[in-house]
Design a protein around this motif. Structure first.
Motif, short mmCIF file in Angstrom:
data_model
loop_
_atom_site.label_atom_id
_atom_site.label_comp_id
_atom_site.label_asym_id
_atom_site.label_seq_id
_atom_site.Cartn_x
_atom_site.Cartn_y
_atom_site.Cartn_z
N LEU A 21 0.85 -1.19 0.00
CA LEU A 21 0.00 0.00 0.00
C LEU A 21 0.88 1.24 0.00
N PHE A 22 0.66 2.13 -0.96
CA PHE A 22 1.24 3.47 -0.97
C PHE A 22 0.11 4.40 -0.58
N LYS A 23 0.33 5.22 0.46
CA LYS A 23 -0.73 6.10 0.96
C LYS A 23 -0.24 7.54 1.03
N TYR A 24 -1.04 8.45 0.50
CA TYR A 24 -0.78 9.90 0.55
C TYR A 24 -1.95 10.54 1.28
N GLN A 25 -1.65 11.37 2.28
CA GLN A 25 -2.70 12.04 3.03
C GLN A 25 -2.23 13.44 3.41
N PRO A 26 -2.91 14.49 2.90
CA PRO A 26 -2.53 15.86 3.25
C PRO A 26 -2.64 16.09 4.75
N GLU A 27 -1.77 16.91 5.28
CA GLU A 27 -1.81 17.30 6.69
C GLU A 27 -2.52 18.65 6.80
N GLY A 28 -2.59 19.22 7.99
CA GLY A 28 -3.32 20.45 8.28
C GLY A 28 -3.26 21.55 7.24
N ASP A 29 -2.08 22.02 6.90
CA ASP A 29 -1.99 23.09 5.91
C ASP A 29 -1.80 22.49 4.52
N GLU A 30 -1.79 23.32 3.51
CA GLU A 30 -1.68 22.84 2.14
C GLU A 30 -0.24 22.53 1.73
N GLN A 31 0.72 22.77 2.60
CA GLN A 31 2.11 22.60 2.25
C GLN A 31 2.73 21.30 2.75
N SER A 32 2.01 20.50 3.51
CA SER A 32 2.59 19.27 4.03
C SER A 32 1.65 18.09 3.84
N ALA A 33 2.24 16.90 3.81
CA ALA A 33 1.47 15.68 3.63
C ALA A 33 2.22 14.52 4.26
N MET A 34 1.49 13.47 4.55
CA MET A 34 2.06 12.23 5.06
C MET A 34 2.05 11.21 3.94
N VAL A 35 3.20 10.61 3.68
CA VAL A 35 3.33 9.56 2.68
C VAL A 35 3.84 8.32 3.39
N SER A 36 3.18 7.20 3.15
CA SER A 36 3.64 5.97 3.79
C SER A 36 3.59 4.82 2.78
N LEU A 37 4.42 3.84 3.03
CA LEU A 37 4.48 2.65 2.21
C LEU A 37 4.50 1.46 3.16
N ARG A 38 3.55 0.55 2.97
CA ARG A 38 3.47 -0.64 3.81
C ARG A 38 3.37 -1.86 2.92
#
Length: 50
Positions: A21-38
């Motif tokens: 699984l590759f997952k992209y999820q924006p964080e609070g502001d528009e300039q950051s995001a969480m990316v994970s690979l499981r």
């Protein structure tokens, strides 16, 4: 940044006995995001990728 309404994106890859699984999820502001690979196997991202 070109998809401001995107809440999350998940890309799955799998076959019998293996899954990832590759997952992209924006964080609070528009300039950051969480990316994970499981996955179900040991996988290390190489420094150029990180």
């Amino acid at each position: 940044m070109k998809m401001p309404n995107l809440k999350a994106m998940e890309i799955w890859n799998g076959r019998q006995g293996l899954a990832a699984l590759f997952k992209y999820q924006p964080e609070g502001d528009e300039q950051s995001a969480m990316v994970s690979l499981r996955g179900t196997w040991y996988f290390v991202l190489q420094p150029p990728v990180i």
